[in-house]
Design an enzyme around this catalytic site. Structure first.
Site, short mmCIF file in Angstrom:
data_model
loop_
_atom_site.label_atom_id
_atom_site.label_comp_id
_atom_site.label_asym_id
_atom_site.label_seq_id
_atom_site.Cartn_x
_atom_site.Cartn_y
_atom_site.Cartn_z
CE LYS A 204 -8.16 -8.73 -1.01
NZ LYS A 204 -6.98 -9.39 -0.45
CE LYS A 258 -6.95 -4.88 -0.35
NZ LYS A 258 -6.17 -6.02 0.03
C1 PBG Z 1 -3.60 -10.39 -0.44
C2 PBG Z 1 -3.75 -8.94 -0.39
C3 PBG Z 1 -3.89 -8.11 -1.49
C4 PBG Z 1 -3.90 -6.82 -1.01
C5 PBG Z 1 -3.79 -6.86 0.37
N1 PBG Z 1 -3.71 -8.20 0.74
C6 PBG Z 1 -3.91 -8.45 -2.93
C7 PBG Z 1 -4.80 -9.48 -3.44
O1 PBG Z 1 -5.81 -9.84 -2.85
O2 PBG Z 1 -4.45 -9.98 -4.49
C8 PBG Z 1 -3.99 -5.61 -1.88
C9 PBG Z 1 -3.44 -4.35 -1.35
C10 PBG Z 1 -3.18 -3.30 -2.36
O3 PBG Z 1 -3.48 -3.44 -3.56
O4 PBG Z 1 -2.66 -2.26 -1.94
N2 PBG Z 1 -4.19 -11.17 0.43
#
Ligand code: PBG
Length: 335
Positions: A204, A258
């Site tokens: 991520k 992601k």
């Molecule tokens: C937070 C989380 C995020 C997303 C999913 N879980 C945002 C972040 O890490 O700030 C992003 C999902 C999206 O942008 O659609 N744990």
């Protein structure tokens, strides 16, 4: 092209030949998007009969639990295998210790119970990260100005157990702390939750494409600083492979890359290197870009959502989290 293929050349070889008819293009298609590939992320909010539009994600609403249940029933009827729940928590419940995350009656846990009761055959994925509950907006605990790893892992494990006890099928740690997959697997097993799956957001990235999501769950305004000390640097790929290897060794059932479209190279390499169930997340910013262009008549929405998701399949995704899941399911059903 495999090396054993002999060199071929024009005019005997004409690659346009099989492209000529629709039936023949269908015969030779290498990848096909199906409803089985979709996970639908949904935002949940307190109340009754509440449907709140999200300004930066036109077409996506926050739903109160009663409307979420109806939406889940609709998703199941469309054949969508699973939904993923994201709570938009009352700011009054956000604290530096994120304690609401481990309250068995918090918004997510109540949503899980309600959906499971109404639609037991639909898979439910819960995000494991503190950001919706943390007044600092971070995925872990901030101690002495730094997101503390091991203390965060402790509370995240408790959070996963609480969600699993409420009935969620897959816990999906998206926090990027070190060591959380093994610790979470052990915590689940110790609580008698051996059948609950762990989907690790293994690779991520610290991405600007999450902007609209942070509006949707209301963590954007709260966030102090950025997430670069735990989420990955967009410049790195080898590190992503290492993250995945470690999470697999720690017991992850599935891994996630992601964001999605800008990171298909990472997805392709992860799938090729490990051959494991590999998911991708078409994140909020990707949705917002396509939506904004389509709303201006600059892109054909139906075509672009199917094409973008087919690209995930081509890169090696087994399934994709997408806010477009119900629309895509309807389009695929219509043929
Ligand atoms: C937070 C989380 C995020 C997303 C999913 N879980 C945002 C972040 O890490 O700030 C992003 C999902 C999206 O942008 O659609 N744990």
């Amino acid at each position: 092209m495999p090396a054993f293929l002999p060199a071929t050349s024009f005019p005997r070889t004409r690659l346009r030949r099989p492209r000529r008819f629709e039936w023949s293009r269908r015969l030779v298609a290498e990848n096909r998007l199906s409803v089985d590939d979709l996970v639908w992320p949904v935002f949940v909010v307190e109340g009754q009969g509440v449907r709140q539009p999200i300004a930066s994600m036109p077409g996506v609403d926050r739903l109160s639990i009663d409307l979420l249940v109806e939406a889940a029933q609709g998703a199941a009827r469309l054949g969508i295998p699973a939904i993923a729940l994201f709570p938009s928590v009352d700011p009054a419940l956000k604290t530096p210790d994120g304690r609401e995350a481990v309250n068995p009656d918090n918004l997510v846990c109540r949503a899980v119970r309600a959906v499971k009761r109404a639609v037991p055959e639909l898979g439910i994925v819960c995000d494991v990260a503190l950001d919706p509950f943390n007044s600092d907006g971070h995925d872990g605990l901030v101690i002495d100005g730094h997101v503390a790893n091991d203390e965060s892992v402790d509370i995240l494990c408790r959070m996963a157990v609480v969600q699993a006890e409420a009935g969620c099928d897959i816990v999906a740690p998206s926090d990027m702390m070190d060591g959380r997959i093994g610790a979470m697997r052990d915590a689940l097993d110790k609580a008698g939750l051996q059948q609950v799956q762990v989907l690790s957001y293994a690779a991520k990235y610290a991405s600007a494409f999450y902007g609209p999501f942070r509006d949707a769950v209301g963590s954007g305004g709260a966030l102090k600083g950025d997430k670069k000390t735990y989420q990955m640097d967009p410049a790195n790929t080898e590190e992503a492979l290492r993250e995945v290897a470690i999470d697999v060794a720690e017991g992850a059932d599935m891994v996630m890359v992601k964001p999605g479209l800008p990171y298909l190279d990472v997805l392709g390499r992860v799938k090729e290197a490990f051959g494991l169930p590999t998911l991708a997340y078409q994140v909020s910013g990707e949705y917002a870009m396509m939506r904004a262009a389509a709303d201006r008549g600059w892109l054909d929405w139906n075509k672009v959502i199917v094409e973008s998701l087919t690209a995930f399949k081509r890169a090696g995704a087994d399934a994709v989290f997408t806010y477009t899941a119900p629309e895509v399911a309807r389009l695929l059903a219509a043929g």
